[in-house]
Design a protein around this motif. Structure first.
Motif, PDB file in Angstrom:
ATOM      1  N   UNK A  81       3.971   1.044 -15.926  1.00  0.00           N
ATOM      2  CA  UNK A  81       4.705   0.721 -13.941  1.00  0.00           C
ATOM      3  C   UNK A  81       5.537  -0.987 -13.927  1.00  0.00           C
ATOM      4  N   UNK A  82       5.736  -1.355 -12.926  1.00  0.00           N
ATOM      5  CA  UNK A  82       6.999  -2.585 -13.140  1.00  0.00           C
ATOM      6  C   UNK A  82       5.230  -3.955 -12.800  1.00  0.00           C
ATOM      7  N   UNK A  83       4.892  -5.222 -13.049  1.00  0.00           N
ATOM      8  CA  UNK A  83       4.103  -5.734 -12.703  1.00  0.00           C
ATOM      9  C   UNK A  83       3.755  -5.977 -11.772  1.00  0.00           C
ATOM     10  N   UNK A  84       2.832  -6.350 -10.780  1.00  0.00           N
ATOM     11  CA  UNK A  84       3.080  -6.437  -9.338  1.00  0.00           C
ATOM     12  C   UNK A  84       3.069  -7.510  -8.981  1.00  0.00           C
ATOM     13  N   UNK A  85       2.957  -7.501  -7.663  1.00  0.00           N
ATOM     14  CA  UNK A  85       3.621  -8.622  -6.790  1.00  0.00           C
ATOM     15  C   UNK A  85       2.180  -9.688  -7.039  1.00  0.00           C
ATOM     16  N   UNK A  86       2.566 -11.105  -5.996  1.00  0.00           N
ATOM     17  CA  UNK A  86       1.942 -11.539  -5.389  1.00  0.00           C
ATOM     18  C   UNK A  86       0.627 -11.541  -4.878  1.00  0.00           C
ATOM     19  N   UNK A 118      -9.661  -2.437  -9.007  1.00  0.00           N
ATOM     20  CA  UNK A 118      -7.933  -2.191  -9.198  1.00  0.00           C
ATOM     21  C   UNK A 118      -7.386  -2.544  -7.154  1.00  0.00           C
ATOM     22  N   UNK A 119      -6.824  -3.117  -8.049  1.00  0.00           N
ATOM     23  CA  UNK A 119      -6.095  -3.618  -6.339  1.00  0.00           C
ATOM     24  C   UNK A 119      -4.926  -3.148  -6.018  1.00  0.00           C
ATOM     25  N   UNK A 120      -4.634  -2.539  -5.206  1.00  0.00           N
ATOM     26  CA  UNK A 120      -3.277  -1.491  -5.172  1.00  0.00           C
ATOM     27  C   UNK A 120      -2.059  -2.319  -4.595  1.00  0.00           C
ATOM     28  N   UNK A 121      -0.629  -1.816  -5.443  1.00  0.00           N
ATOM     29  CA  UNK A 121       0.274  -2.658  -4.698  1.00  0.00           C
ATOM     30  C   UNK A 121       0.809  -1.827  -3.652  1.00  0.00           C
ATOM     31  N   UNK A 122       1.749  -2.797  -3.370  1.00  0.00           N
ATOM     32  CA  UNK A 122       2.703  -1.826  -2.277  1.00  0.00           C
ATOM     33  C   UNK A 122       3.402  -0.060  -2.985  1.00  0.00           C
ATOM     34  N   UNK A 123       3.968   0.021  -4.141  1.00  0.00           N
ATOM     35  CA  UNK A 123       4.258   0.959  -4.806  1.00  0.00           C
ATOM     36  C   UNK A 123       3.447   1.994  -4.980  1.00  0.00           C
ATOM     37  N   UNK A 124       1.858   1.922  -5.583  1.00  0.00           N
ATOM     38  CA  UNK A 124       1.604   2.715  -6.023  1.00  0.00           C
ATOM     39  C   UNK A 124       0.932   3.959  -4.913  1.00  0.00           C
ATOM     40  N   UNK A 125       0.745   5.355  -4.815  1.00  0.00           N
ATOM     41  CA  UNK A 125       0.496   6.232  -4.922  1.00  0.00           C
ATOM     42  C   UNK A 125      -0.423   6.549  -4.837  1.00  0.00           C
ATOM     43  N   UNK A 126      -1.364   7.678  -4.434  1.00  0.00           N
ATOM     44  CA  UNK A 126      -2.888   7.686  -3.846  1.00  0.00           C
ATOM     45  C   UNK A 126      -3.068   9.062  -4.719  1.00  0.00           C
ATOM     46  N   UNK A 127      -2.110   9.115  -5.540  1.00  0.00           N
ATOM     47  CA  UNK A 127      -2.660  10.684  -6.940  1.00  0.00           C
ATOM     48  C   UNK A 127      -2.805   9.544  -7.704  1.00  0.00           C
ATOM     49  N   UNK A 128      -2.043   8.575  -7.975  1.00  0.00           N
ATOM     50  CA  UNK A 128      -1.929   6.963  -9.157  1.00  0.00           C
ATOM     51  C   UNK A 128      -3.339   7.154  -9.213  1.00  0.00           C
ATOM     52  N   UNK A 165      -3.405  -4.501   2.151  1.00  0.00           N
ATOM     53  CA  UNK A 165      -2.425  -4.139   2.632  1.00  0.00           C
ATOM     54  C   UNK A 165      -3.168  -4.058   4.157  1.00  0.00           C
ATOM     55  N   UNK A 166      -3.970  -2.666   4.331  1.00  0.00           N
ATOM     56  CA  UNK A 166      -5.132  -1.557   5.211  1.00  0.00           C
ATOM     57  C   UNK A 166      -6.249  -2.987   4.780  1.00  0.00           C
ATOM     58  N   UNK A 167      -6.178  -3.835   4.277  1.00  0.00           N
ATOM     59  CA  UNK A 167      -7.605  -4.361   4.788  1.00  0.00           C
ATOM     60  C   UNK A 167      -9.142  -3.905   4.261  1.00  0.00           C
ATOM     61  N   UNK A 168      -8.971  -2.787   3.666  1.00  0.00           N
ATOM     62  CA  UNK A 168      -9.857  -2.129   3.183  1.00  0.00           C
ATOM     63  C   UNK A 168     -10.466  -2.239   1.788  1.00  0.00           C
ATOM     64  N   UNK A 169     -11.676  -1.225   1.492  1.00  0.00           N
ATOM     65  CA  UNK A 169     -11.510  -1.407   0.151  1.00  0.00           C
ATOM     66  C   UNK A 169     -12.255   0.598  -0.340  1.00  0.00           C
TER      67      UNK A 169
END
Length: 187
Positions: free
Chosen positions: A39-44, A116-126, A148-152
């Motif tokens: 995977x790409x490294x995560x962002x800021x 796990x902190x979601x990154x914008x490109x991660x898919x639900x299945x992953x 992004x959605x401000x939920x856990x």
């Protein structure tokens, strides 16, 4: 369609020992049932949220001394033949679980809490595949934070699931007794 994209879809199965020697610059790697996933490294935002929570967890755990928090994609071997090595954004485990001397490779134990902190490109299945791997291996609690959605989403070993919104708090439950952190404080 597989839940996760393989880096080299037609390569032979890889072992956890072989993964230790894989060097792909500027990428994050895991091994899922013998298949290399890159995977790409995560962002800021991912990094900021992860460190905000890590600091709060570490402060809480320092007071108890029985648990420790690991960051930076520490690898855990969750299954063998074929091997699965996952690297969560944060993991909390009991200090007495870690063998002495400390292992040089991946840990062959199960954290009590995985974050796990979601990154914008991660898919639900992953993400759901990761959660399933952690829970199947014996992890008691998994927090999937979506900045992004401000939920856990909170997943438990007993199969139950809850959603924590930004106006509520993350709770350590029986895994981290006494730990509570407003979700908004880390977002």
């Amino acid at each position: 369609m597989p839940a996760e994209r393989a880096y080299v879809p037609n390569m032979s199965l890889m072992s956890a020992d072989e993964l230790l020697h894989v060097g792909i610059p500027d990428k994050r790697v895991e091994l899922v049932r013998g298949t290399l996933v890159v995977r790409e490294p995560p962002g800021y935002t991912h990094g900021r949220v992860t460190v905000n929570l890590a600091v709060r967890l570490a402060a809480h755990l320092e007071a108890t001394g029985a648990l420790q928090v690991l960051v930076a994609e520490t690898g855990f071997t969750l299954a063998t033949n074929p091997d699965t090595v996952r690297g969560p954004d944060l993991a909390v485990l009991r200090r007495d679980q870690v063998p002495v001397p400390e292992p040089r490779g991946f840990l062959e134990l199960r954290p009590d809490l995985v974050v796990e902190v979601l990154s914008p490109g991660e898919r639900a299945g992953e993400i759901l595949a990761k959660v399933a791997d952690w829970l199947s291996a014996g992890t008691k609690l998994v927090w999937v934070i979506d900045p992004e959605r401000r939920v856990t989403r909170v997943y438990r070993a007993d199969g139950s699931e809850t959603i924590v919104t930004a106006d509520s708090a993350l709770d350590g439950e029986g895994v981290l007794p006494g730990f509570s952190c407003p979700l908004a404080a880390i977002l």
